[in-house]
Design an enzyme around this catalytic site. Structure first.
Site, short mmCIF file in Angstrom:
data_model
loop_
_atom_site.label_atom_id
_atom_site.label_comp_id
_atom_site.label_asym_id
_atom_site.label_seq_id
_atom_site.Cartn_x
_atom_site.Cartn_y
_atom_site.Cartn_z
N HIS A 1 13.38 -17.08 -21.54
CA HIS A 1 13.26 -17.50 -20.14
C HIS A 1 13.80 -16.42 -19.20
CE1 HIS A 1 13.50 -21.53 -22.22
NE2 HIS A 1 12.41 -21.69 -21.49
N ALA B 1 17.38 -25.66 -20.97
CA ALA B 1 17.82 -25.16 -22.29
C ALA B 1 17.38 -23.70 -22.43
CB ALA B 1 17.27 -26.02 -23.43
N GLY C 1 5.27 -17.93 -20.92
CA GLY C 1 5.41 -17.11 -22.11
C GLY C 1 4.23 -17.27 -23.06
N GLU C 2 3.94 -16.20 -23.78
CA GLU C 2 2.87 -16.25 -24.79
C GLU C 2 3.29 -17.06 -26.02
OE1 GLU C 2 1.79 -12.19 -25.61
OE2 GLU C 2 0.34 -12.17 -23.97
N MET D 1 11.72 -26.20 -18.88
CA MET D 1 12.35 -27.50 -19.14
C MET D 1 13.85 -27.30 -19.37
SD MET D 1 9.59 -29.85 -21.08
CE MET D 1 9.83 -29.21 -22.73
N ARG E 1 14.03 -25.11 -29.00
CA ARG E 1 14.14 -26.01 -30.15
C ARG E 1 14.76 -25.33 -31.37
NH1 ARG E 1 9.05 -28.24 -27.78
NH2 ARG E 1 9.41 -30.45 -27.42
N GLN F 1 4.90 -35.19 -21.17
CA GLN F 1 4.30 -34.31 -22.18
C GLN F 1 4.86 -34.56 -23.58
OE1 GLN F 1 5.85 -30.74 -19.97
NE2 GLN F 1 6.09 -29.89 -22.01
#
Ligand code: PAF
Length: 287
Positions: free
Chosen positions: A29, A24, A147-148, A22, A190, A53
């Site tokens: 990433h 950012a 990602g986990e 998404m 975030r 979502q």
């Protein structure tokens, strides 16, 4: 690096390695993109803040949008192309219709049974499955990387891809480790919502997870390990949504640590610092 705005232009990228995001973007990433690039296929990174979502009142409108920095990170990490569709491209009949459609999707059991993210964000995984399925349809990737850090999301997408094996030509979904700041805080888009004075308390999630790992090693039972996590989270003024030990595949509760399950069992936490919601998880067998 190519910039692709419309699904029609993705055709030459079919059978690529896809990294859905998404935007950012951060070092977590970058690690997904580098991992994808090291597997040898052209890498497409999608950047799309998916409205379906997010529930009403969540952070969709304030979600950070940092396209120029994202473009640079993708290029430096080895992406072949970025795909930046508009909301109109993804949902031509509008977001309300897309939300209605999401509500009709048949979700994998791991998206509805564990009562973790699914209980806290009841419409979230419908939107995630909807957008990821659209991205898989559009890109027809050979591999995809998640990602986990979002462990339940990862399990949901793995199960969806397995169930839809024929539709996506047995696409392989790769799970990639969580990337952490040097003090242990899991990287997240975030984290930029955290005020300076909340940063130290945010570390409570990682501290609770490492205490859980030590408690498992010391032979404590599941209830005692969960209590240890709650104790550490409370010390950091975190308002806990869940702090639990679960089976790593189904994410359902387990009664006791079976020898085979012990190291694979997963500790998962969601907690808030005022309006900032944080999640993290780790294998109980971690170092
Ligand atoms: O993890 C994310 O960033 C998103 O949930 C995803 C998988 C890109 C779907 O929008």
């Amino acid at each position: 690096m190519q910039i692709i705005e419309h699904a029609e232009s993705l055709t030459p990228m079919h059978a690529c390695a896809l990294v859905p995001t998404m935007g950012a973007l951060h070092a977590g990433h970058a690690s997904l993109i580098q991992r994808a690039a090291s597997d040898g296929l052209p890498v497409v990174v999608s950047l799309f803040v998916n409205p379906t979502q997010f529930a009403a009142g969540e952070d969709f409108s304030k979600y950070p949008r940092t396209l120029e920095a994202d473009r640079e990170l993708c290029q430096a990490a080895g992406a072949t192309a970025i795909f930046i569709p508009s909301v109109q491209d993804m949902y031509p009949h509008g977001v309300d219709a897309a939300n209605t459609e999401a509500g009709t999707l048949q979700l994998p059991l791991v998206a509805t049974q564990p009562k973790l993210e699914d209980a806290q964000r009841p419409t979230h995984f419908a939107g995630v499955c909807q957008v990821v399925a659209k991205l898989f349809d559009m890109c027809q990737p050979a591999t995809a990387y998640f990602g986990e850090k979002d462990f339940q999301q990862l399990r949901v997408i793995q199960d969806m891809a397995r169930r839809e094996g024929a539709r996506w030509k047995n696409l392989v979904v790769h799970a990639c480790p969580t990337i952490r700041e040097s003090d242990g805080l899991a990287m997240s888009s975030r984290n930029r919502y955290l005020q300076a004075d909340q940063r130290e308390n945010a570390l409570g999630l990682w501290r609770a997870l490492t205490v859980a790992q030590a408690s498992v090693r010391a032979g404590m039972d599941i209830a005692a390990v969960e209590n240890e996590m709650l104790r550490v989270l409370a010390q950091h003024q975190l308002q806990v949504e869940y702090a639990v030990i679960r089976a790593p595949g189904t994410l359902l509760p387990i009664e006791k640590f079976e020898p085979k399950l012990k190291s694979g069992a997963r500790a998962l936490i969601a907690a808030r610092l005022e309006s900032v919601r944080l999640i993290d998880n780790a294998s109980c067998g971690g170092a």
